[in-house]
Write a protein that holds these residues in place. Structure first.
Motif, PDB file in Angstrom:
ATOM      1  N   UNK A 137       2.693 -57.204  37.827  1.00  0.00           N
ATOM      2  CA  UNK A 137       3.982 -57.611  37.261  1.00  0.00           C
ATOM      3  C   UNK A 137       5.115 -56.904  37.990  1.00  0.00           C
ATOM      4  N   UNK A 138       4.959 -55.628  38.206  1.00  0.00           N
ATOM      5  CA  UNK A 138       6.020 -54.836  38.824  1.00  0.00           C
ATOM      6  C   UNK A 138       6.166 -55.130  40.313  1.00  0.00           C
ATOM      7  N   UNK A 139       5.062 -55.194  41.023  1.00  0.00           N
ATOM      8  CA  UNK A 139       5.141 -55.439  42.473  1.00  0.00           C
ATOM      9  C   UNK A 139       5.637 -56.855  42.741  1.00  0.00           C
ATOM     10  N   UNK A 140       5.121 -57.838  41.971  1.00  0.00           N
ATOM     11  CA  UNK A 140       5.598 -59.210  42.149  1.00  0.00           C
ATOM     12  C   UNK A 140       7.051 -59.357  41.702  1.00  0.00           C
ATOM     13  N   UNK A 141       7.488 -58.443  40.833  1.00  0.00           N
ATOM     14  CA  UNK A 141       8.877 -58.477  40.374  1.00  0.00           C
ATOM     15  C   UNK A 141       9.851 -57.843  41.342  1.00  0.00           C
ATOM     16  N   UNK A 142       9.337 -57.335  42.463  1.00  0.00           N
ATOM     17  CA  UNK A 142      10.226 -56.812  43.491  1.00  0.00           C
ATOM     18  C   UNK A 142      10.375 -55.310  43.523  1.00  0.00           C
ATOM     19  N   UNK A 143       9.618 -54.592  42.719  1.00  0.00           N
ATOM     20  CA  UNK A 143       9.695 -53.133  42.752  1.00  0.00           C
ATOM     21  C   UNK A 143       8.846 -52.599  43.907  1.00  0.00           C
ATOM     22  N   UNK A 144       9.378 -51.670  44.695  1.00  0.00           N
ATOM     23  CA  UNK A 144       8.569 -51.042  45.749  1.00  0.00           C
ATOM     24  C   UNK A 144       7.429 -50.246  45.122  1.00  0.00           C
ATOM     25  N   UNK A 145       6.379 -50.043  45.893  1.00  0.00           N
ATOM     26  CA  UNK A 145       5.145 -49.490  45.346  1.00  0.00           C
ATOM     27  C   UNK A 145       5.335 -48.149  44.632  1.00  0.00           C
ATOM     28  N   UNK A 146       6.064 -47.236  45.244  1.00  0.00           N
ATOM     29  CA  UNK A 146       6.228 -45.915  44.631  1.00  0.00           C
ATOM     30  C   UNK A 146       6.925 -46.027  43.279  1.00  0.00           C
TER      31      UNK A 146
END
Length: 235
Positions: A137-146
């Motif tokens: 959800x977070x990565x597909x939402x555009x948040x960088x991995x860290x």
């Protein structure tokens, strides 16, 4: 239970128990959850489980090497129930919100088990799927991995912390729960404005708000904070 490793292929019991059911990991977990809700932590013993299942207590070692392994299975089951029927919408905020609410609700539905299991890390299939989904959800939402990892950590800890606290309140005997609720009226309503001006000014609102869990609003605060950290926040 004591430590004893049984080969995977030897676990399935072919004959039904005294109650007419075929012993399986699913049956043991469901029965254990029911017993824990009725009797608390003391229900996790081979004697109680064997009696409830109508099976020789030692047969449980075919499925779980000790009571801690069974407890981890219960924890994983609660995580699995939270994910049943969940589908992603593609909106990271809405997907995190629905996942958080589901986790919280799943633990509250089994408060005694939540008290025992909310703080455990299982490494079992339901948990690993949940970790994968939330990170997705977070990565597909555009948040960088860290940043995705840090938000994941805070999100899960917040969900489980509120679940454990609210489960503890739900597991209170009715008399204790009623006494706790009465404190807001018996103690806080009488505090004078000259010594406790902020409580006196807000007491009517405070007494109403404290009846319910603080989790829904805390979740919204986290989502607002996450949005502020999003790489697109300034655009």
């Amino acid at each position: 239970m004591s430590e004893r490793v049984v080969p995977e292929g030897s676990r399935q019991r072919s004959r039904p128990t005294k109650h007419g059911a075929v012993l399986s990991e699913r049956l043991i977990v469901d029965t254990a959850l029911r017993l824990v809700e009725q009797h608390g932590a003391k229900a996790l013993s081979v004697r109680r489980l064997g009696a409830a299942l109508g099976a020789d207590p030692t047969s449980l070692y075919r499925y779980f090497r000790n009571t801690d392994a069974l407890l981890l299975a219960l924890a994983d089951e609660l995580i699995g129930r939270a994910q049943e029927g969940w589908t992603a919408t593609g909106n990271w905020r809405e997907d995190l919100r629905s996942m958080g609410r589901r986790i919280h609700a799943s633990y509250l539905a089994q408060p005694q088990a939540a008290l025992l299991a909310a703080h455990r890390t299982t490494g079992r299939p339901h948990e690993t799927r949940a970790v994968e989904k939330i990170l997705g959800i977070l990565r597909d939402g555009g948040f960088p991995d860290a940043l995705a990892v840090r938000i994941y950590h805070a999100f899960v800890d917040q969900s489980l912390a509120f679940a454990a606290q609210d489960a503890a309140a739900a597991a209170l005997p009715p008399s204790a729960a009623a006494a706790d609720a009465e404190v807001w009226h018996a103690a806080y309503s009488r505090l004078p404005a000259d010594t406790h001006p902020h409580i006196a000014a807000t007491y009517p609102l405070l007494a109403v708000d404290m009846r319910d869990s603080g989790y829904p609003f805390a979740l919204e605060l986290m989502l607002v904070a996450a949005a502020a950290l999003h790489p697109d926040a300034g655009r």
